[in-house]
Design an enzyme around this catalytic site. Sequence first.
Site, short mmCIF file in Angstrom:
data_model
loop_
_atom_site.label_atom_id
_atom_site.label_comp_id
_atom_site.label_asym_id
_atom_site.label_seq_id
_atom_site.Cartn_x
_atom_site.Cartn_y
_atom_site.Cartn_z
CD GLU A 96 8.92 0.84 4.69
OE1 GLU A 96 9.13 1.81 4.00
OE2 GLU A 96 7.57 0.70 5.58
CG ASP A 104 -0.13 -0.06 2.23
OD1 ASP A 104 0.76 -0.76 2.61
OD2 ASP A 104 -0.50 0.72 3.77
CD GLU A 117 4.55 0.40 6.98
OE1 GLU A 117 4.46 0.88 7.67
OE2 GLU A 117 3.86 1.13 6.11
CD GLU A 118 2.28 4.44 3.78
OE1 GLU A 118 2.22 4.49 4.89
OE2 GLU A 118 3.39 3.97 3.35
#
Length: 378
Positions: free
Chosen positions: A152, A65, A127-128
């Site tokens: 990341e 996402d 995840e966001e």
Amino acid sequence: MLDPVELAAELIRIRSPSGSEGDLADFLIRTLRRFMDVERGPLGAVVGRLQRGEGPTVALEGHMDTVPPGDEASWSVAPYAGAVEEGLLYGRGAVDMKGAIAAQIAGVAAAQREVQGTLYLVYVTHEESAEGIVLGRVFEEIGLPDLVILGEPTDLRLGIGHRGRAIVRLVAKGRAAHAAMPELGVNAVEKLLRELPRALQRELPRDPLLGKGTQAVTSVSTPTSGPIIPDRCVAEIDRRILPGETRDSVLGTYKGLELEVGIAKGELRSYTGEAFLVEYFFPAWVFPPQEGFIQWAWQALGRPPFRIWRFSTDGVMSAGVLGIPTFGYGPGEESLAHQADEHVPVGDIARAAEGYRKLVTRMGELSRIPLRRGGLGG
């Protein structure tokens, strides 16, 4: 052989805001199926698996996402074009973190015959919205790996930890009345405005590696509108927390306020239709540079500098909650994430793919390194 830059551009062209990652998940499943077993996992995650012989279990991890692009007029390059200009790949998710996903896939595809043990590629949803939650559900299904490698952005440095995150809700309660007769009520907004400065003056802890804890008011709301004295007003504070901080210690920071204080909770929904509950408390974590598996990665990657992220990652679950040895490595500068004209150098995507290839080809060495659960978590 997969070209990581071309793949990253394709990923950017597939819009995947939190909760709407289905098209990207379908694309990744088709791509991974070319060289490994793959399935749709819990809450819409994509889980690829490659096993060759005996050895450690390693998970390369990322999230599908992205945040929305915001005002597209503020971009000089269309946010979903996946365009390359002057050696930079532009687009929403270029840094956070489709460039890394492409590099991981290309690196594993190149090293697939050299895997020693079990290798997972895990790409999660939401995840966001709530980092770590979906990854935890995946690990409940596949079991805990010996090592997690986060994709990341680290600017090709070695990420060894970061502060955690908690969303603290401060609730002021009053008594409703007509706005023309305010003396008959108790204004919850005014009560919150009196108490909020006191909350923001509280002393926060400091950590020698992760730095100082911080807090920022991110929303203030009331359910009422029109000529009504509001009887309820809610503020949310984004607290960045340090190792050792717990739910109780975070809430204790605000002891003595004339407000109700709690950790925020909510419900999210996956693109698959599955709903799940979230408590917005995500612990800090860090592993010291001298840790055996950190030294292994440092050597394999050519001794890059170490890095502490300023934002939060799925490591809050793998390391912070579960204590799994975890580090991060990926292309892109984290300060460009979520901004207009988000971009990553195409050379860094290629270098990241090579870095992942090196890690995968040397994963058999992990059998000789103690992989202790723990770290300095929350």
